[in-house]
Design a protein around this motif. Structure first.
Motif, PDB file in Angstrom:
ATOM      1  N   SER A   1      36.295  34.330  36.062  1.00  0.00           N
ATOM      2  CA  SER A   1      35.412  35.441  36.396  1.00  0.00           C
ATOM      3  C   SER A   1      36.226  36.714  36.557  1.00  0.00           C
ATOM      4  O   SER A   1      37.431  36.660  36.824  1.00  0.00           O
ATOM      5  N   ASN A   2      35.550  37.844  36.447  1.00  0.00           N
ATOM      6  CA  ASN A   2      36.218  39.112  36.706  1.00  0.00           C
ATOM      7  C   ASN A   2      35.910  39.654  38.095  1.00  0.00           C
ATOM      8  O   ASN A   2      36.358  40.749  38.444  1.00  0.00           O
ATOM      9  N   THR A   3      35.151  38.912  38.864  1.00  0.00           N
ATOM     10  CA  THR A   3      34.870  39.331  40.232  1.00  0.00           C
ATOM     11  C   THR A   3      35.324  38.243  41.195  1.00  0.00           C
ATOM     12  O   THR A   3      35.617  37.127  40.795  1.00  0.00           O
ATOM     13  N   GLY A   4      35.369  38.541  42.446  1.00  0.00           N
ATOM     14  CA  GLY A   4      35.738  37.563  43.456  1.00  0.00           C
ATOM     15  C   GLY A   4      34.547  36.859  44.054  1.00  0.00           C
ATOM     16  O   GLY A   4      34.692  36.076  44.995  1.00  0.00           O
ATOM     17  N   ARG A   5      33.361  37.122  43.496  1.00  0.00           N
ATOM     18  CA  ARG A   5      32.153  36.494  44.037  1.00  0.00           C
ATOM     19  C   ARG A   5      31.980  35.100  43.479  1.00  0.00           C
ATOM     20  O   ARG A   5      31.940  34.897  42.262  1.00  0.00           O
TER      21      ARG A   5
ATOM     22  N   TYR B   1      40.492  38.055  35.955  1.00  0.00           N
ATOM     23  CA  TYR B   1      41.002  38.412  37.270  1.00  0.00           C
ATOM     24  C   TYR B   1      41.008  37.208  38.200  1.00  0.00           C
ATOM     25  O   TYR B   1      41.968  36.949  38.909  1.00  0.00           O
ATOM     26  N   TYR B   2      39.915  36.448  38.196  1.00  0.00           N
ATOM     27  CA  TYR B   2      39.814  35.266  39.033  1.00  0.00           C
ATOM     28  C   TYR B   2      39.649  34.018  38.166  1.00  0.00           C
ATOM     29  O   TYR B   2      38.933  34.030  37.165  1.00  0.00           O
TER      30      TYR B   2
ATOM     31  N   ASN C   1      43.301  34.877  42.300  1.00  0.00           N
ATOM     32  CA  ASN C   1      43.288  36.036  41.416  1.00  0.00           C
ATOM     33  C   ASN C   1      44.669  36.259  40.804  1.00  0.00           C
ATOM     34  O   ASN C   1      45.616  35.515  41.087  1.00  0.00           O
TER      35      ASN C   1
ATOM     36  N   GLN D   1      29.332  34.421  40.831  1.00  0.00           N
ATOM     37  CA  GLN D   1      29.360  35.199  39.594  1.00  0.00           C
ATOM     38  C   GLN D   1      30.301  34.617  38.554  1.00  0.00           C
ATOM     39  O   GLN D   1      30.735  35.310  37.651  1.00  0.00           O
ATOM     40  N   TYR D   2      30.632  33.336  38.690  1.00  0.00           N
ATOM     41  CA  TYR D   2      31.401  32.671  37.645  1.00  0.00           C
ATOM     42  C   TYR D   2      30.467  32.312  36.497  1.00  0.00           C
ATOM     43  O   TYR D   2      29.447  31.644  36.716  1.00  0.00           O
TER      44      TYR D   2
END
Length: 117
Positions: free
Chosen positions: A96-100, A30-31, A50, A103-104
């Motif tokens: 990463s799958n989140t935008g945080r 996602y990201y 994203n 959290q990569y």
């Protein structure tokens, strides 16, 4: 398992431009983003994007760097212009799958960018 391979780094004079690329194998995340680490400093966020082309930039690069991605080829780019000596660092591609930003967990090995004054 995803593999991220950066390319495009090099030596450039202040005010010059470089374009980094990151080829990703495996799934589409996602990201995808760029981070950098200068000698003696911690790794820092540069930019991410994203799959809907939503972007975010660090204040230090806004207006000078442009992130983009080509989902069909699972490739990420970073166009850097008006480079400054402070931009000297190893640049890492990440996914990463989140935008945080914290959290990569998928990282490339990095490509060196050196900006001379």
């Amino acid at each position: 398992q995803v593999q991220l391979v950066e390319s495009g780094g090099g030596l450039v004079q202040a005010g010059g431009s470089l374009r980094l690329s990151c080829a990703a194998s495996g799934r589409i995340f996602y990201y995808m983003g760029w981070f950098r680490q200068a000698p003696g400093k911690e790794r820092e966020f540069v930019s991410h994007i994203n799959t809907l082309d939503g972007t975010e930039y660090a204040d230090s690069v806004k207006g000078r760097f442009t992130i983009s991605r080509e989902n069909a080829k699972n490739t990420l780019f970073l166009q850097m212009k008006d480079l400054k000596p402070d931009d000297t660092a190893v640049y890492y591609c990440a996914a990463s799958n989140t935008g945080r930003i914290d959290q990569y967990v998928n990282w490339g090995k990095g490509t060196q960018v050196t900006v001379s004054s």
